[in-house]
Design an enzyme around this catalytic site. Structure first.
Site, PDB file in Angstrom:
ATOM      1  N   ASP A 209       0.652  -1.237  -0.091  1.00  0.00           N
ATOM      2  CA  ASP A 209      -0.070  -0.204  -0.133  1.00  0.00           C
ATOM      3  C   ASP A 209       0.766   1.331   0.001  1.00  0.00           C
ATOM      4  O   ASP A 209       0.411   2.390  -0.408  1.00  0.00           O
ATOM      5  CB  ASP A 209      -0.922  -0.188   1.266  1.00  0.00           C
ATOM      6  CG  ASP A 209      -1.793   1.321   1.320  1.00  0.00           C
ATOM      7  OD1 ASP A 209      -2.514   1.626   0.568  1.00  0.00           O
ATOM      8  OD2 ASP A 209      -1.680   1.921   2.433  1.00  0.00           O
ATOM      9  N   LEU A 290      -6.333   7.065   2.936  1.00  0.00           N
ATOM     10  CA  LEU A 290      -6.401   8.137   1.754  1.00  0.00           C
ATOM     11  C   LEU A 290      -5.325   8.059   0.780  1.00  0.00           C
ATOM     12  O   LEU A 290      -5.250   9.209   0.109  1.00  0.00           O
ATOM     13  CB  LEU A 290      -6.556   9.425   2.660  1.00  0.00           C
ATOM     14  CG  LEU A 290      -7.788   9.655   3.353  1.00  0.00           C
ATOM     15  CD1 LEU A 290      -7.851  10.945   4.206  1.00  0.00           C
ATOM     16  CD2 LEU A 290      -9.062   9.657   2.243  1.00  0.00           C
ATOM     17  N   ARG A 291      -4.299   7.217   0.957  1.00  0.00           N
ATOM     18  CA  ARG A 291      -3.279   7.336   0.137  1.00  0.00           C
ATOM     19  C   ARG A 291      -3.420   6.989  -1.459  1.00  0.00           C
ATOM     20  O   ARG A 291      -2.914   7.592  -2.235  1.00  0.00           O
ATOM     21  CB  ARG A 291      -2.212   6.158   0.317  1.00  0.00           C
ATOM     22  CG  ARG A 291      -1.121   6.492   1.558  1.00  0.00           C
ATOM     23  CD  ARG A 291       0.049   5.361   1.520  1.00  0.00           C
ATOM     24  NE  ARG A 291       0.821   5.539   2.849  1.00  0.00           N
ATOM     25  CZ  ARG A 291       0.909   5.095   3.835  1.00  0.00           C
ATOM     26  NH1 ARG A 291      -0.016   3.914   3.623  1.00  0.00           N
ATOM     27  NH2 ARG A 291       1.612   5.127   4.771  1.00  0.00           N
ATOM     28  N   GLY A 292      -4.761   6.370  -1.644  1.00  0.00           N
ATOM     29  CA  GLY A 292      -5.125   6.111  -2.846  1.00  0.00           C
ATOM     30  C   GLY A 292      -5.505   7.402  -3.510  1.00  0.00           C
ATOM     31  O   GLY A 292      -5.292   7.746  -4.521  1.00  0.00           O
TER      32      GLY A 292
END
Length: 359
Positions: A209, A290-292
């Protein structure tokens, strides 16, 4: 005072040109976007053996324009940007000492599989620190990789703890070494590129991720393309310099495009409605954290900058969203649907566009 020096062309190792690489568009796009905006967070390249992963990454490092570095500085310090300077260089700047500057090719550091943490992060010489009262630091591979590319082949075989250290440095841009109450930190801002073969096992989801993008590459199936790749390799091996000269103008054009994209990046605008749609796709796919959302926003802006525009379009998002999200979906061992297809499907529904035919 500026000293301009670079290796004479004859002595530098000849590298296969980036613009001559056939196919593998997904990998090439992900690498270029990370060069334009290193804050995207690196690329994980998963694919079969012998698909040109290492060749492409070496070619990318060779393609990049030379950078200004402070002479004899082990961290490739930037002469003007404080975030990319070692403490010694920053002190020289504050005391208004003239910095000798040299032009240098972007460094590509290959991380060996058996590397220890000391080799990667650097070591502090405690004896010297205690007896002479100075911070004696022996820089490691992260210092060498500052402002360059750090390539980890077979990242899925690397010790999880080391992968964590690499990802921490890549995310924060700093490497901190602490021992016996002595702490030293230095800039470590690099494009992290990991590659691996899915047959040898996947990376743990929480590590996967943290890679900004995930490119999947497959062996080229079309016989004419395979023949072209084999012929190109043979031509390069026969006379590397002549082969490189043949692609020189294309290399220079792409290099110029990258430099202009880096300058343009801060002016690129991503409309509020499109940002909401990106987050809706992430929400629908049940992406953790919220990385995506952040990476998709950054990658879409970098693509617009690469193509010479200052406004992000749906098409830009469509080209990057699978690369940014496919590795963040929760895996269901019983499901046979490809995660890239699921991302594309959610994108098509939220953005109101038709699914591409090849899906």
């Amino acid at each position: 005072m500026t000293i301009t020096a670079s290796a004479p062309p004859k002595t530098r190792r000849v590298v296969f040109p980036f613009t001559a690489i056939v196919g593998q568009e997904e990998m090439k796009l992900a690498l270029l976007l990370n060069v334009i905006d290193p804050k995207i967070g690196g690329v994980m390249i998963m694919g079969d053996r012998g698909t040109g992963k290492s060749t492409t990454i070496r070619a990318l490092a060779d393609l990049l324009p030379e950078i200004d570095v402070v002479v004899n500085d082990p961290f490739n310090s930037h002469p003007n940007d404080p975030d990319l300077m070692s403490d010694e260089v920053r002190q020289m700047v504050e005391s208004q000492t003239t910095l000798p500057i040299v032009k240098k090719k972007v460094t590509m550091v290959d991380l060996p599989l058996g590397a220890t943490e000391d080799r990667v992060c650097g070591t502090i010489d405690i004896e010297k620190a205690l007896s002479e009262g100075v911070k004696a630091f022996e820089p490691g591979l992260l210092a060498k990789a500052n402002r360059g590319i750090l390539y980890v082949d077979e990242v899925n075989l690397l010790d999880d703890h080391l992968v964590d250290v690499l990802l921490d440095s890549a995310a924060s841009g700093w490497n901190t070494v602490e021992r016996e109450g002595i702490s030293i930190r230095h800039p470590a801002r690099f494009v992290l590129v990991g590659s691996g073969n899915p047959e040898e096992g996947e990376l743990r989801p929480q590590l996967l991720d943290r890679f900004g993008m995930h490119a999947e590459i497959h062996t080229v199936k079309e016989p004419p393309l395979r023949v072209k790749i084999v012929e190109q390799r043979a031509e390069f091996d026969r006379d590397p310099q002549a082969f490189v000269d043949k692609y020189q103008s294309q290399q220079e054009a792409l290099q110029k495009q990258l430099v202009e994209a880096q300058k343009r990046l801060n002016q690129v605008n991503l409309d509020y409605e499109l940002r909401v749609n990106i987050s809706e796709v992430c929400s629908e796919l049940d992406v953790d954290g919220l990385r995506g959302d952040i990476v998709t926003n950054r990658a879409a802006k970098a693509l617009a900058a690469l193509e010479g525009r200052t406004e992000v379009t749906k098409d830009d998002i469509s080209k990057v969203i699978v690369l940014c999200l496919r590795h963040r979906l929760r895996k269901d061992p019983l499901e046979s649907i490809d995660s890239g297809y699921k991302v594309q499907k959610a994108f098509s529904r939220v953005f109101g566009v038709e699914m591409p035919e090849e899906s």
